[in-house]
Design an enzyme around this catalytic site. Sequence first.
Site, short mmCIF file in Angstrom:
data_model
loop_
_atom_site.label_atom_id
_atom_site.label_comp_id
_atom_site.label_asym_id
_atom_site.label_seq_id
_atom_site.Cartn_x
_atom_site.Cartn_y
_atom_site.Cartn_z
CB SER A 155 23.45 -22.41 -3.54
OG SER A 155 23.87 -23.63 -3.00
CG ASP A 176 25.83 -27.40 -9.32
OD1 ASP A 176 26.75 -27.54 -8.48
OD2 ASP A 176 24.82 -26.72 -9.10
CG HIS A 225 27.22 -24.36 -6.79
ND1 HIS A 225 25.95 -24.88 -6.91
CD2 HIS A 225 27.20 -23.62 -5.65
CE1 HIS A 225 25.20 -24.49 -5.90
NE2 HIS A 225 25.93 -23.72 -5.13
#
Length: 832
Positions: free
Chosen positions: A684, A757, A791
């Site tokens: 991330s 995601d 994610h």
Amino acid sequence: MFDIQFRRRAAALASTAVLAALTGGAVASVAVAGEAYRTPPAPIAQILDAAPTPAVTLSPERKTLALLGRENLPPIRAVADPILRLGGYRINPRTNGPIEARTTWSNSLAFEDVKTGAVREVALPQGARFILPRWSSDGQQLALVMEAPTGLELWVADLKTAKVRKLTGPVLNAAFGAAYDWLPGDAGLIIRQVPEGRGAAPAQPAAPEGPIVQQSAGRTAAIRTYQDLLGDAHDEALFDHYFTSQLARVSLADGAITPVGAPGVISGFSVSPDGRFLLTTRLKRPYSYLVPAARFPTEIQVVDATDGKLVKTLVDRPLADNLSSAFDAVVAGPRSPQWRDDAPATLVWVEAQDGGDPKKKVEIHDRVLMQAAPFEAAPVTLVDLDLRYGGIEWGRDDFALVHSRWFDNRKEKRLAVDPSKPGAGRVLIERNYQDRYNDPGSAMSRRNALGEEVLHFTPDGKGLFVSGEGATAKGEFPFVGVMNLADGKTTRLWQAKAPYYEAPVTFADEAGKTLITRRESKDEVPNYFVKPLKGGNGRALTKFVDRAPQFAGVTKQTITYNRADGVKLSGDLYLPAGYDKAKDGPLPMLMWAYPEEFTDASVAGQTVDAGNRFTRPGGASHLFLLTQGYAVLDGPGMPIIGKDGAEPNDTYVEQLVADAKAAVDAVVALGVADRDRIAVGGHSYGAFMTANLLAHSDLFRAGIARSGAYNRTLTPFGFQSEQRTYWQATDTYTKMSPFTYVKQVNEPILLIHGEADDNSGTFPIQSERFYAALKGAGATVRYTVLPYEAHGYRARESVMHTLWEMTDWMDRYVKNAPPRAAAPAAVAPAAK
């Protein structure tokens, strides 16, 4: 509509593993058709397949532990089940509940008596899996949401008999989350159910009836980047179909269901402590294609809990699509409604006095109001706040604790208020909430006669029990203390001691003489204990075992070192089992990090030794590389500090490179890492960091960037802790975007991204376009898309493949990389 077609298209891209196959520095681009999932080298797969440690939940009267067995990683075929993405939510249309990729299911249940340690297994139906366990207020029943072939059912486990029984059929509607709540006195439950006779979902039109049109008439509306929004009229119809629910009462005796009020898109509800009323939140049209459902037009009401008749409308607000991008921006009018936990039926809410705009110069930003049933008298002001409201912890008639904070300066205040004399508050605590060393801890709670969690006062009523992490440079040693209600000062009654990290869970008694804790050490698996507050080691309540004994020989130490400007930094240094520095010499290393913004350099430089924590990797953890002969520096400090009123990100690149250089110099000086064989990686915002470090430094041989964002023009209304828009800070956005500097990325970089995601700002196109740019610039890059993954990565096949990708990349471009020119020696850091 179902997003299967889109996902199959993206999955095809993933399964063909779009990548750049490069050897010997030659540049080539190859799409490999039909590449299968790969398995990482031993013992990684064996560790991942070990049975997970059970979860634990303590009954409200603190007499029983519920031990919840957990399923392991689900197979990709389960994660690939059809899902709906609507209004910022993802649901399973088969069950009207959560999707597999976001759910950890329990598959066994046992009750353990805290006093005797006796354990009784609860016989569940074969193949049973459940979520959302919740105790009744007397601790005699545990409600469960059980999966059925066509939906979700409500079941109850009885503590006395250790048996379960089904209360309802597959009627629960868990699209918005928790689908039930206990009524006071355990008279039954309130559920959200699928409306009777709902029928089939709206069919996808064979052809559109017209264009999709959005329009703005000059209103300022800075919208951050959201995922899974509504996209057309069919999405709106699906949203209405799946998110509409009917509130109903369920009898604990026989499961009889009695509807309460009319159905609607009920996004939340709560029962008043006396059980007479329901506080409901309903969403209404017109919906938006730019913001998630939480910002749709909203009606908040109090209704009668028996027949659903309207008692009070608190607010009927329009679509909230015009908030500023500032983190302390809120909607105008009443918000954050709740019941007062220490009163039968008193409604509490907050109203911004700045119109919801934190940039307005006002003395009072938020006002907290309350109104008791029957809600006919005018509301009274409980307290005015000069910061933004952060919640209330209720205690008794003369004491409640109000939290407030402000993002710009990271300030928090905790105020004592007297609900019997509303209108003012006393500041008990004022601090920087990022300051770990001086954290006074959080209030402990107990269950009151109404069945609600309230503040746990000392027997003399003059203090409040608190617990905290006890962070110091030498480590975290959690504590229990008493906060004086007069001045907010805390006296510690008990604190964990080396070599343990022992966190208080709760008191086992009202007087605060016996604790239930969760204890671990570097070598001991976390387990629960019951022990006297003063003296004695107590008794183990659980006997969980090490699920990854292959890691037993891994060593960990926290190292500290300084950035060039004097900021103190630290990281957790892991070395493989059996490593001997004298014999084995410097190792190839992976640094795995995540930047964080600060406003105070002294707080940013706080270091905490992690030597008393038990560490075992799970999921797609980078720590698995320790089994393959790599050293790992985990969480090296990457602070980005704003000084003298400047925004931290205005010097993001310079500070980031300085942070990384200090870490590299530190591990090289210790003799455990080969300067020529160090990689950097992150997930991330850590992936964003990785790309920037490869673009702006030559400190690393390779990088691993998972589920990141690389072009900040695609998140123009703010990202991470950046509140300014692209147009307010164009230069900062440009300089922070590694996309701008792809021609400077001259080290191999591995990009991994979940095809689905759902995180704000990290949509897959970020990696897709970054890969295309890198490929166009002649970089050494591999791009792997994981089908159906969000994610974080959930399916067993996805996790295994991710770890294979990471191991293969490290072997190829770090461990076996040819030598390059040596860098200057660095000063040795301090090692603990």
